[in-house]
Design a protein around this motif. Structure first.
Motif, mmCIF file in Angstrom:
data_model
loop_
_atom_site.group_PDB
_atom_site.id
_atom_site.type_symbol
_atom_site.label_atom_id
_atom_site.label_comp_id
_atom_site.label_asym_id
_atom_site.label_seq_id
_atom_site.Cartn_x
_atom_site.Cartn_y
_atom_site.Cartn_z
ATOM 1 N N LEU A 118 0.833 -1.196 0.000
ATOM 2 C CA LEU A 118 0.000 0.000 0.000
ATOM 3 C C LEU A 118 0.874 1.255 0.000
ATOM 4 O O LEU A 118 1.830 1.362 0.767
ATOM 5 C CB LEU A 118 -0.913 0.002 1.219
ATOM 6 C CG LEU A 118 -1.967 -1.103 1.279
ATOM 7 C CD1 LEU A 118 -2.811 -0.958 2.525
ATOM 8 C CD2 LEU A 118 -2.837 -1.094 0.032
ATOM 9 N N ASN A 119 0.534 2.187 -0.858
ATOM 10 C CA ASN A 119 1.280 3.438 -0.952
ATOM 11 C C ASN A 119 0.894 4.378 0.183
ATOM 12 O O ASN A 119 -0.259 4.410 0.633
ATOM 13 C CB ASN A 119 0.991 4.126 -2.293
ATOM 14 C CG ASN A 119 1.470 3.315 -3.465
ATOM 15 O OD1 ASN A 119 2.576 2.804 -3.472
ATOM 16 N ND2 ASN A 119 0.625 3.177 -4.486
ATOM 17 N N THR A 120 1.858 5.164 0.618
ATOM 18 C CA THR A 120 1.627 6.251 1.565
ATOM 19 C C THR A 120 2.351 7.484 1.029
ATOM 20 O O THR A 120 3.210 7.377 0.167
ATOM 21 C CB THR A 120 2.159 5.913 2.966
ATOM 22 O OG1 THR A 120 3.568 5.647 2.874
ATOM 23 C CG2 THR A 120 1.452 4.701 3.545
ATOM 24 N N GLY A 121 2.013 8.640 1.554
ATOM 25 C CA GLY A 121 2.699 9.846 1.098
ATOM 26 C C GLY A 121 2.232 10.269 -0.285
ATOM 27 O O GLY A 121 1.132 9.938 -0.731
ATOM 28 N N LYS A 122 3.121 10.973 -0.996
ATOM 29 C CA LYS A 122 2.759 11.556 -2.283
ATOM 30 C C LYS A 122 3.217 10.691 -3.451
ATOM 31 O O LYS A 122 4.155 9.915 -3.343
ATOM 32 C CB LYS A 122 3.368 12.951 -2.428
ATOM 33 C CG LYS A 122 2.815 13.976 -1.451
ATOM 34 C CD LYS A 122 3.455 15.313 -1.659
ATOM 35 C CE LYS A 122 2.914 16.348 -0.677
ATOM 36 N NZ LYS A 122 3.566 17.677 -0.863
ATOM 37 N N GLY A 123 2.507 10.850 -4.557
ATOM 38 C CA GLY A 123 2.883 10.210 -5.801
ATOM 39 C C GLY A 123 2.763 11.202 -6.945
ATOM 40 O O GLY A 123 2.191 12.285 -6.789
ATOM 41 N N ARG A 124 3.297 10.835 -8.082
ATOM 42 C CA ARG A 124 3.302 11.722 -9.254
ATOM 43 C C ARG A 124 2.034 11.529 -10.070
ATOM 44 O O ARG A 124 1.620 10.408 -10.343
ATOM 45 C CB ARG A 124 4.521 11.432 -10.118
ATOM 46 C CG ARG A 124 4.624 12.270 -11.385
ATOM 47 C CD ARG A 124 5.946 12.033 -12.090
ATOM 48 N NE ARG A 124 6.000 12.710 -13.371
ATOM 49 C CZ ARG A 124 5.723 12.140 -14.534
ATOM 50 N NH1 ARG A 124 5.391 10.857 -14.574
ATOM 51 N NH2 ARG A 124 5.783 12.826 -15.660
ATOM 52 N N CYS A 125 1.417 12.635 -10.437
ATOM 53 C CA CYS A 125 0.251 12.602 -11.318
ATOM 54 C C CYS A 125 0.698 12.992 -12.718
ATOM 55 O O CYS A 125 1.229 14.087 -12.930
ATOM 56 C CB CYS A 125 -0.827 13.565 -10.825
ATOM 57 S SG CYS A 125 -2.220 13.732 -11.975
ATOM 58 N N GLN A 126 0.502 12.092 -13.674
ATOM 59 C CA GLN A 126 0.919 12.372 -15.050
ATOM 60 C C GLN A 126 -0.006 13.379 -15.734
ATOM 61 O O GLN A 126 0.433 14.148 -16.597
ATOM 62 C CB GLN A 126 0.979 11.073 -15.839
ATOM 63 C CG GLN A 126 1.997 10.076 -15.295
ATOM 64 C CD GLN A 126 2.108 8.818 -16.130
ATOM 65 O OE1 GLN A 126 1.702 8.795 -17.301
ATOM 66 N NE2 GLN A 126 2.649 7.762 -15.552
ATOM 67 N N ALA A 127 -1.297 13.353 -15.389
ATOM 68 C CA ALA A 127 -2.271 14.333 -15.880
ATOM 69 C C ALA A 127 -2.308 14.447 -17.396
ATOM 70 O O ALA A 127 -2.530 15.525 -17.935
ATOM 71 C CB ALA A 127 -2.003 15.702 -15.249
#
Length: 217
Positions: A5-14
């Motif tokens: 499971l991810n926590t914190g921030k991730g990159r949005c490609q948008a």
């Protein structure tokens, strides 16, 4: 989707946009909040289980001040890659909304991001969560679990009605809409799909507040 499971921030490609709008009958029945809740919880699930280099960012372009508090509006815009948004639609929450005819046919389209263009960031404001009755209850329970004193009593304050309160089970996330210019760097969002004041992810939303800002100028 990955197992960890991810926590914190991730990159949005948008690079792609998915607009979710409740069907008119759903709005008339007063069930639009159900569409919002299922959609936002599905975003959180997708980002927790998905690729941290392809998080979904959430925009609420119709968010505005109501008579007593902030209102989210009925339209939800999701930004990510086309693959990530297609996988989102297959999750149980969005899939059930589609099966029940609660969503107006959503289409994934290309998102056009112009560096320096105007947009809006949807920022989680954690300051709204401090010194509220819920915050005090959680602080007391945490102190009891750790066997430590609670500390000095704090003055209880009411909820900040200038921020939008979104509910994820027992968790409440407060969000503000901030107008700005689309940055030329990566867009970083949390697993909830919102960014922070220190690194606002300005998205190319079609927001009524942008029109108001242009008229004021």
């Amino acid at each position: 989707m990955s197992e960890k499971l991810n926590t914190g921030k991730g990159r949005c490609q948008a690079t792609a946009l998915l607009t979710l709008t409740p069907a008119q009958a759903v709005v008339e029945l007063g069930a639009a909040p159900d569409v919002l809740a299922k959609s936002l919880n599905a975003v959180h699930h997708a980002n927790r289980h998905g690729d941290p280099d392809d998080f979904i960012a959430v925009a609420l372009p119709d968010m505005r001040k109501g008579r007593d508090c902030m209102q989210p509006g009925n339209r939800i815009e999701l930004f990510a890659s086309e693959a990530s948004l297609a996988a989102f639609l297959e999750l149980e929450g969005p899939a059930s909304l589609l099966r029940r005819g609660m969503l107006a046919s959503p289409d994934i389209e290309e998102s056009f991001i112009e560096d320096g263009g105007s947009g809006a960031a949807y920022i989680r404001d954690r300051s709204c969560e401090k010194r509220t009755p819920g915050w005090i209850r959680r602080s007391r329970a945490r102190a009891e679990r750790r066997g430590k004193p609670l500390g000095k009593p704090v003055r209880v304050r009411g909820n900040d009605l200038s921020a939008l309160a979104l509910h994820y089970g027992n968790a409440v996330v407060h969000v503000r809409q901030v107008i700005g210019d689309v940055p030329d760097g990566p867009l970083l969002v949390s697993t909830y799909g919102f960014s922070s004041a220190s690194a606002p992810a300005v998205l190319p939303v079609s927001s009524a507040i942008l029109d108001e800002a242009d008229d004021a100028a």
